[in-house]
Design a protein around this motif. Structure first.
Motif, PDB file in Angstrom:
ATOM      1  N   MET A 182      14.267  12.469   1.212  1.00  0.00           N
ATOM      2  CA  MET A 182      15.260  12.123   0.737  1.00  0.00           C
ATOM      3  C   MET A 182      15.102  10.243   2.111  1.00  0.00           C
ATOM      4  O   MET A 182      14.865   8.867   1.686  1.00  0.00           O
ATOM      5  N   ASP A 183      13.790  10.795   2.894  1.00  0.00           N
ATOM      6  CA  ASP A 183      12.655   9.741   3.408  1.00  0.00           C
ATOM      7  C   ASP A 183      11.971   8.370   2.564  1.00  0.00           C
ATOM      8  O   ASP A 183      11.768   8.665   1.893  1.00  0.00           O
ATOM      9  N   PHE A 184      12.022   7.262   2.803  1.00  0.00           N
ATOM     10  CA  PHE A 184      11.992   6.245   2.003  1.00  0.00           C
ATOM     11  C   PHE A 184      10.444   6.858   1.131  1.00  0.00           C
ATOM     12  O   PHE A 184      10.277   6.201  -0.202  1.00  0.00           O
ATOM     13  N   HIS A 185       9.481   7.147   2.030  1.00  0.00           N
ATOM     14  CA  HIS A 185       8.215   6.709   1.231  1.00  0.00           C
ATOM     15  C   HIS A 185       8.313   8.758   0.140  1.00  0.00           C
ATOM     16  O   HIS A 185       7.322   8.365  -0.729  1.00  0.00           O
ATOM     17  N   ALA A 186       8.873   9.088   0.815  1.00  0.00           N
ATOM     18  CA  ALA A 186       9.339  10.048   0.183  1.00  0.00           C
ATOM     19  C   ALA A 186       9.483  10.004  -1.694  1.00  0.00           C
ATOM     20  O   ALA A 186       9.630  10.175  -2.246  1.00  0.00           O
ATOM     21  N   GLU A 187      10.233   8.788  -1.295  1.00  0.00           N
ATOM     22  CA  GLU A 187      11.240   9.235  -2.572  1.00  0.00           C
ATOM     23  C   GLU A 187      10.515   7.426  -3.427  1.00  0.00           C
ATOM     24  O   GLU A 187      10.530   8.007  -4.587  1.00  0.00           O
ATOM     25  N   ARG A 188       9.698   7.326  -2.378  1.00  0.00           N
ATOM     26  CA  ARG A 188       8.108   7.062  -3.087  1.00  0.00           C
ATOM     27  C   ARG A 188       7.679   7.025  -3.533  1.00  0.00           C
ATOM     28  O   ARG A 188       7.851   7.267  -4.874  1.00  0.00           O
ATOM     29  N   VAL A 189       6.981   8.655  -3.424  1.00  0.00           N
ATOM     30  CA  VAL A 189       6.031   9.105  -3.848  1.00  0.00           C
ATOM     31  C   VAL A 189       6.540   9.885  -4.961  1.00  0.00           C
ATOM     32  O   VAL A 189       6.172  10.191  -6.158  1.00  0.00           O
ATOM     33  N   ILE A 190       7.649  10.581  -4.760  1.00  0.00           N
ATOM     34  CA  ILE A 190       8.210  11.481  -6.125  1.00  0.00           C
ATOM     35  C   ILE A 190       8.321  10.513  -7.526  1.00  0.00           C
ATOM     36  O   ILE A 190       8.605  10.772  -7.927  1.00  0.00           O
ATOM     37  N   ALA A 191       9.165   9.010  -6.661  1.00  0.00           N
ATOM     38  CA  ALA A 191       9.277   8.321  -8.210  1.00  0.00           C
ATOM     39  C   ALA A 191       7.797   7.910  -9.054  1.00  0.00           C
ATOM     40  O   ALA A 191       7.251   7.970 -10.050  1.00  0.00           O
ATOM     41  N   SER A 195      16.172  15.472 -16.100  1.00  0.00           N
ATOM     42  CA  SER A 195      17.370  13.981 -15.508  1.00  0.00           C
ATOM     43  C   SER A 195      18.650  14.628 -15.606  1.00  0.00           C
ATOM     44  O   SER A 195      19.250  16.545 -15.747  1.00  0.00           O
ATOM     45  N   ARG A 196      19.198  14.043 -14.749  1.00  0.00           N
ATOM     46  CA  ARG A 196      20.470  14.998 -14.707  1.00  0.00           C
ATOM     47  C   ARG A 196      21.559  13.201 -13.957  1.00  0.00           C
ATOM     48  O   ARG A 196      21.144  12.650 -14.191  1.00  0.00           O
ATOM     49  N   GLN A 197      22.791  14.031 -14.554  1.00  0.00           N
ATOM     50  CA  GLN A 197      23.719  12.585 -15.158  1.00  0.00           C
ATOM     51  C   GLN A 197      25.103  12.681 -13.442  1.00  0.00           C
ATOM     52  O   GLN A 197      25.500  12.828 -13.495  1.00  0.00           O
ATOM     53  N   ARG A 198      23.755  12.535 -12.471  1.00  0.00           N
ATOM     54  CA  ARG A 198      24.728  12.833 -10.965  1.00  0.00           C
ATOM     55  C   ARG A 198      24.010  10.761 -10.293  1.00  0.00           C
ATOM     56  O   ARG A 198      23.280  10.236 -10.692  1.00  0.00           O
ATOM     57  N   ALA A 199      24.276  10.904  -9.061  1.00  0.00           N
ATOM     58  CA  ALA A 199      23.864   9.594  -7.942  1.00  0.00           C
ATOM     59  C   ALA A 199      23.385   9.963  -7.027  1.00  0.00           C
ATOM     60  O   ALA A 199      22.319   8.658  -7.164  1.00  0.00           O
ATOM     61  N   TRP A 200      22.973  10.950  -6.129  1.00  0.00           N
ATOM     62  CA  TRP A 200      22.515  11.082  -5.410  1.00  0.00           C
ATOM     63  C   TRP A 200      21.036  12.018  -6.145  1.00  0.00           C
ATOM     64  O   TRP A 200      20.975  13.039  -5.768  1.00  0.00           O
ATOM     65  N   GLY A 201      20.037  11.206  -5.376  1.00  0.00           N
ATOM     66  CA  GLY A 201      18.917  11.357  -5.870  1.00  0.00           C
ATOM     67  C   GLY A 201      17.139  10.372  -6.353  1.00  0.00           C
ATOM     68  O   GLY A 201      18.251   9.169  -5.856  1.00  0.00           O
ATOM     69  N   VAL A 202      16.574  10.461  -6.394  1.00  0.00           N
ATOM     70  CA  VAL A 202      15.780   9.596  -6.961  1.00  0.00           C
ATOM     71  C   VAL A 202      16.456   9.802  -8.432  1.00  0.00           C
ATOM     72  O   VAL A 202      15.923  10.319  -9.054  1.00  0.00           O
ATOM     73  N   ALA A 237       7.078  -0.383  -4.912  1.00  0.00           N
ATOM     74  CA  ALA A 237       7.174  -1.040  -2.821  1.00  0.00           C
ATOM     75  C   ALA A 237       8.390  -1.643  -3.011  1.00  0.00           C
ATOM     76  O   ALA A 237       8.947  -1.327  -1.488  1.00  0.00           O
ATOM     77  N   ALA A 238       9.700  -1.312  -3.771  1.00  0.00           N
ATOM     78  CA  ALA A 238      10.268  -1.606  -3.521  1.00  0.00           C
ATOM     79  C   ALA A 238      10.928  -0.129  -2.753  1.00  0.00           C
ATOM     80  O   ALA A 238      11.595  -0.663  -1.408  1.00  0.00           O
ATOM     81  N   PHE A 239      10.976   0.543  -3.514  1.00  0.00           N
ATOM     82  CA  PHE A 239      10.921   2.329  -2.724  1.00  0.00           C
ATOM     83  C   PHE A 239      10.543   2.659  -1.561  1.00  0.00           C
ATOM     84  O   PHE A 239      11.221   3.061   0.034  1.00  0.00           O
ATOM     85  N   GLU A 240       9.270   1.739  -1.079  1.00  0.00           N
ATOM     86  CA  GLU A 240       8.646   2.220  -0.152  1.00  0.00           C
ATOM     87  C   GLU A 240       9.197   1.654   1.017  1.00  0.00           C
ATOM     88  O   GLU A 240       9.516   1.952   2.161  1.00  0.00           O
ATOM     89  N   ALA A 241      10.137   0.611   0.630  1.00  0.00           N
ATOM     90  CA  ALA A 241      10.603  -0.253   1.527  1.00  0.00           C
ATOM     91  C   ALA A 241      11.876  -0.161   1.495  1.00  0.00           C
ATOM     92  O   ALA A 241      12.908  -0.608   2.892  1.00  0.00           O
ATOM     93  N   GLU A 242      12.987  -0.019   0.894  1.00  0.00           N
ATOM     94  CA  GLU A 242      14.074   0.109   0.332  1.00  0.00           C
ATOM     95  C   GLU A 242      14.914   1.278   0.512  1.00  0.00           C
ATOM     96  O   GLU A 242      15.864   1.997   0.894  1.00  0.00           O
ATOM     97  N   GLY A 243      13.975   2.488  -0.345  1.00  0.00           N
ATOM     98  CA  GLY A 243      14.457   3.656  -0.807  1.00  0.00           C
ATOM     99  C   GLY A 243      14.507   3.338  -1.793  1.00  0.00           C
ATOM    100  O   GLY A 243      14.738   2.468  -2.420  1.00  0.00           O
ATOM    101  N   ALA A 244      15.168   4.808  -2.554  1.00  0.00           N
ATOM    102  CA  ALA A 244      15.290   4.881  -4.043  1.00  0.00           C
ATOM    103  C   ALA A 244      16.477   3.957  -3.852  1.00  0.00           C
ATOM    104  O   ALA A 244      17.141   3.848  -5.263  1.00  0.00           O
ATOM    105  N   ASP A 245      17.610   3.302  -3.542  1.00  0.00           N
ATOM    106  CA  ASP A 245      18.672   2.863  -3.412  1.00  0.00           C
ATOM    107  C   ASP A 245      18.428   1.472  -4.256  1.00  0.00           C
ATOM    108  O   ASP A 245      18.748   0.757  -4.662  1.00  0.00           O
ATOM    109  N   ALA A 246      16.916   0.753  -3.582  1.00  0.00           N
ATOM    110  CA  ALA A 246      16.728   0.161  -4.339  1.00  0.00           C
ATOM    111  C   ALA A 246      17.240   0.005  -6.059  1.00  0.00           C
ATOM    112  O   ALA A 246      16.924  -1.276  -7.166  1.00  0.00           O
ATOM    113  N   TRP A 247      17.159   0.672  -7.023  1.00  0.00           N
ATOM    114  CA  TRP A 247      17.248   1.083  -7.815  1.00  0.00           C
ATOM    115  C   TRP A 247      18.326   0.504  -8.369  1.00  0.00           C
ATOM    116  O   TRP A 247      19.104   0.245  -9.716  1.00  0.00           O
TER     117      TRP A 247
END
Length: 968
Positions: A166-175, A503-510, A540-550
């Protein structure tokens, strides 16, 4: 001892050490943990490796889930990892270990929802970014708790900088890794049956499924013929199913052209039966009798063969066709289709086919191009949707995973419609979610998939063009498996697996960071937006804000404006399967971190055997889709931990043992020793008696170390003796050390901790404590500054450095205690040491063979003396002066060439070739040697306790010549 004889005890070189017999590990271990933290042992090792230009060695941590206290399986897992890292470090590598945590996913989301329900809150009324923040905080709290619990086990690593999915960089790389699937065309949206959890309301992958016994309804359902050869027009084709709830979605009946079928007539029935005389049914011949008996037909006749050509093209009627109130919902043709998946092992030889609820069923329709015939009758809670007559709103399973009313109501309607001839129940293995432990259903929903048989087209084609090809090639050519059975398991899984449901029909993830074209079909070339500029904005948004940016307001416009028209696209809000998260860790840990791996490939992945369908599997697929090969060189697998009786641990059974309890009672080193003594490649057992045995092994080993410490008091380099100048016995110990050094290194290199510890423990307790130490105690305690004593102490020093470093990866606390007892100091630690190099010229096969003969003869002597001791003839072996009759001349010469009296710890010994008298003691396994007991003659030396003729004839009263020289 005469009154005038002095007390010589103070003149002996008795062991001097403050090393306690009682370890007190539970209290003392935290002190060493604090010391290591203050010293920054891990940081010092990295600096040392840099200075010495060591070859890196990276064990990549499979991330545990951040949602609860550790169980015994965690302790086993992390301890094995720690032993791998420490042993490779001490063998000269730069062994890095970056602990990590899996932080996204349903279990955490579920916990927050539970908290909401307890407070009367509705998740859907909470802004999604706020909800995700609560999930993030929950995971962070458990990361902190688990980190301390892992550290308490003595596990070394970069604890201050772990990786978190859940680190911002990790979420960016997963995306970013997901976008690679998007851009190469590996990603597609499909509508096919997936395993669906009605409890968790999401699709699940095979890795998230476990199988448990489940009791299902079984029904035998006849389908009337609508169009058939004249001889079969009045017959009905019988299917058998364990999922009655899928009957409303039936679209075909499958047969197998290789199976022998027959037409059967019912002649007689029991009084209560859903069949009647004259009824005609089609069955596979091998199953007809069983099915008709189940239907309570007491007499029946096989009328004729039914050929595959008869079945081909037949059209049946749905059992609910024409029902009043159904408004024609089931008044469609039900074709007969040929299918290889049909068998005559059970059922009827005909398979009810609901393409929206079964993998084989779907494949049969897909290859015929009948995708327009798919049904969408069941919703996300396993409820029949409003358009389904009679059954709307009824659930297969309720929100707790208990059976709903769907099955029983469908069965009742079949009875009403005359559409059933028999029913029952069967207990069988059934898929369950491994998180909620609730049963799942197969349900057709639009999902996102990674195609594993589609050419990836990314240029990484060395090991194949598709994900499956690359994975299978990697398994056989690039990866070493410990145990080897792991290869077979993963190979067969990947060989047979379907496309990956991402795909998963949930909220907490990338989220699946992609957009679809409004109005386009999934098969259209422009259905998915593939645009590097859009991707770059998202990253770039994910790196700065995490996946919440989506999920933030205006996100779609933010990412698309100025590149494409946002109104032309729909934003996808499904989240990625958390296995994609953990499968991507090689990218943001191994590739991106300075302390990762230069080539992005781990030396070792090490997890439990369940991870062949989990992390090993998802990491393989993910990496093969992005870098073209496996992200690991070695895969090490451990089994499950069972109770002492071999039962799976369960809170309901009350047989769980948590690491905290063991550590409080025994200390972490005992838990680590249990791991080292177990064959981790299979399932291991643990319980109070097993731990007591482990603690006993520990005490014996501790005593060995204590003896060495005591005997090495005030040892200095001036005392050191060159190996060439040592007595044979010491040279033999060096030979054994050279042999063992290779075994230890080979064992650690191949992750065989049981083999390493068994060899070292046997050496320490049998070769040393029971043989070498036993013999040399006399010289160590009683000699003056003799060559023998100096040689013995030199060997003890050599032993000390090897035993402490050999055992340090296992007994991390105890070996540190042993080391500091001898080498105290603020910067001193055994964990900063390497295993010393052992000279090859210490190996001496001829000497080893000679001393093997000596030890064999010694066994016969000690066994003979033990009888005298048991009979209370003597109290100690020094009271004996046995006569040893040796038949073999070579053996006799061998024994005469060594101080055999010292070896047998007697005051005198006579070696003779004379035939042994009949009363001589003989040990069956030592042929050719007879021992005649004789008592030692002379007086007892008051210093060394040997009984010798010369005692009392020297300047010091009551001692022998050797002791008199030592006193002088």
């Amino acid at each position: 001892m005469c009154a005038e004889t002095p007390d010589y005890k103070t003149t002996l070189n008795l062991p001097q050490t403050d090393f306690p017999m009682r370890a007190g590990l539970p209290k003392r271990e935290p002190e060493w943990l604090s010391r290591w933290s203050e010293m920054d042992i891990y940081g010092r090792l990295r600096a040392k490796a840099l200075t010495e230009d060591r070859t890196p060695f990276t064990l990549h941590d499979g991330p545990p889930y951040a949602n609860g206290h550790l169980h015994i399986g965690h302790a086993l897992n992390k301890t094995i990892k720690d032993m791998i890292v420490r042993s490779h470090q001490m063998m000269g590598r730069d062994a890095r270990y970056i602990p990590g945590w899996d932080c996204h996913g349903l279990p955490i989301e579920w916990k927050i929802e539970e908290q909401y329900r307890a407070k009367g809150k509705n998740k859907d009324e909470v802004p999604i970014v706020d909800f995700r923040q609560e999930c993030r905080n929950f995971a962070a709290g458990w990361v902190d708790i688990q980190r301390e619990e892992f550290k308490r086990l003595g596990v070394t690593g970069n604890w201050d900088q772990p990786y978190l999915t859940m680190d911002f960089h990790a979420e960016r790389v997963i995306a970013e890794e997901f976008q690679k699937f998007l851009m190469t065309g590996t990603l597609y949206q499909g509508s096919k049956p997936v395993m669906w959890s009605p409890v968790e309301k999401t699709a699940l992958a095979e890795a998230e499924i476990e199988y448990h016994d489940h009791k299902s309804h079984t029904i035998w359902v006849p389908f009337a013929c609508k169009s058939a050869p004249e001889a079969l027009q009045d017959a009905r084709v019988v299917i058998w199913t364990t999922t009655p709830w899928t009957i409303p979605s039936n679209k075909a009946v499958a047969y197998n052209s290789t199976i022998a079928y027959g037409l059967y007539r019912v002649d007689e029935t029991e009084e209560e039966s859903w069949t009647k005389p004259g009824d005609l049914y089609l069955f596979a011949d091998t199953l007809a009798a069983e099915a008709l008996t189940k239907s309570r037909a007491t007499k029946f006749t096989r009328i004729s063969d039914v050929a595959a050509s008869d079945l081909d093209g037949m059209i049946l009627k749905h059992p609910f066709a024409g029902l009043e109130g159904a408004n024609g919902f089931w008044d469609y043709d039900v074709p007969m289709i040929d299918g290889d998946h049909v068998t005559d092992d059970a059922g009827t030889g005909f398979v009810h086919t609901a393409p929206s609820h079964g993998a084989d069923d779907f494949t049969a329709f897909e290859k015929r191009g009948w995708m327009d015939r798919m049904t969408h009758n069941v919703g996300e809670e396993s409820e029949f949707l409003p358009h389904v007559p009679f059954f709307a709103g009824l659930k297969v399973f309720d929100h707790k995973g208990k059976e709903g009313k769907a099955n029983t109501t469908v069965i009742a309607k079949l009875v009403e419609a005359g559409g059933i001839i028999a029913r029952g129940q069967v207990k069988h293995s059934y898929p369950h979610s491994w998180r909620s432990k609730a049963p799942v259903i197969f349900r057709n929903t639009p999902q996102w998939f990674a195609a594993i048989d589609r050419p990836v087209g990314d240029g990484h084609d060395t090991y194949g063009t598709t994900i499956r090809q690359r994975a299978l090639t990697s398994i056989d050519q690039l990866v070493k498996w410990t145990p080897q059975t792991g290869r077979n398991r993963l190979y067969s899984m990947i060989e047979q697996r379907p496309d990956w449901v991402l795909s998963r029909q949930r909220a907490w993830g990338v989220p699946l960071t992609c957009f679809t074209k409004v109005g386009a079909l999934p098969t259209d070339p422009d259905f998915l937006l593939r645009n590097e500029a859009v991707n770059a904005r998202i990253l770039a948004a994910f790196e700065a804000e995490g996946a919440d940016a989506w999920y933030k307001e205006g996100a779609k416009a933010r990412f698309l404006d100025g590149i494409v028209n946002p109104d032309d696209y729909t934003q996808v809000f499904d989240i990625l399967d958390v296995w994609f998260d953990s499968g991507s860790t090689h990218a943001f840990v191994l590739r991106d971190r300075e302390d990762g791996a230069a080539d992005g490939i781990a030396d070792v992945y090490m997890e439990g055997t369940d991870q062949h369908r989990g992390w090993f599997h998802s990491s393989m697929l993910q990496a093969c889709g992005t870098i073209g090969r496996a992200p690991y060189r070695n895969v090490v697998t451990h089994g499950f931990t069972l109770d002492a009786k071999g039962n799976k641990m369960s809170k309901s059974l009350g047989n769980t043992i948590v690491p905290e309890t063991i550590i409080k009672q025994y200390g972490a080193d005992i838990l680590r020793l249990w791991v080292a003594q177990a064959d981790y490649t299979s399932d291991q057992r643990i319980g109070p008696e097993i731990l007591k045995g482990t603690a006993d092994s520990y005490r014996r080993l501790r005593n060995t170390m204590r003896f060495m410490l005591g005997s090495l008091a005030q040892f200095s380099e001036a005392d050191r003796v060159a190996p060439a100048d040592m007595p044979e016995l010491e040279q033999w110990v060096l030979h054994r050390l050279a042999e063992l050094d290779q075994k230890v290194r080979d064992g650690y290199a191949s992750f065989d901790f049981q083999g390493v510890f068994s060899a070292v423990f046997t050496f320490a307790t049998v070769d040393l404590s029971a043989f070498y130490f036993d013999i040399r105690k006399d010289a160590l305690y009683c000699d003056g500054d003799t060559a023998t004593r100096r040689a013995a102490r030199t060997v003890l020093d050599i032993l000390f450095h090897r035993l402490t470093t050999w055992l340090a990866p296992v007994l991390v606390f105890t070996m540190e205690e042993v080391w500091l007892e001898r080498f105290p100091g603020a910067d001193s630690s055994v964990h900063l040491q390497d295993i010393p190099e052992t000279p090859a010229d210490w190996l001496n096969a001829d000497l080893a063979a000679k001393w093997a003969q000596v030890r064999t003869a010694r066994r016969a002597v000690t066994a003979a003396l033990e009888i005298q001791r048991t009979d209370k003839v003597i109290g100690a072996s020094l009271e004996a002066a046995p006569v040893v009759h040796v038949e073999d001349a070579t053996m006799l010469a061998t024994l005469k060439s060594v101080p055999f009296m010292d070896v047998c710890i007697t005051s005198a010994i006579a070696l003779t070739a004379d035939p042994a008298p009949s009363e001589a003691f003989r040990l069956p396994e030592v042929p050719g040697i007879g021992v005649v007991f004789e008592q030692a003659t002379g007086e007892k030396c008051q210093r060394c306790w040997k009984i010798l003729p010369d005692v009392g004839h020297h300047s010091h009263a009551g001692v022998c010549g050797r002791c008199d020289a030592a006193l002088s």
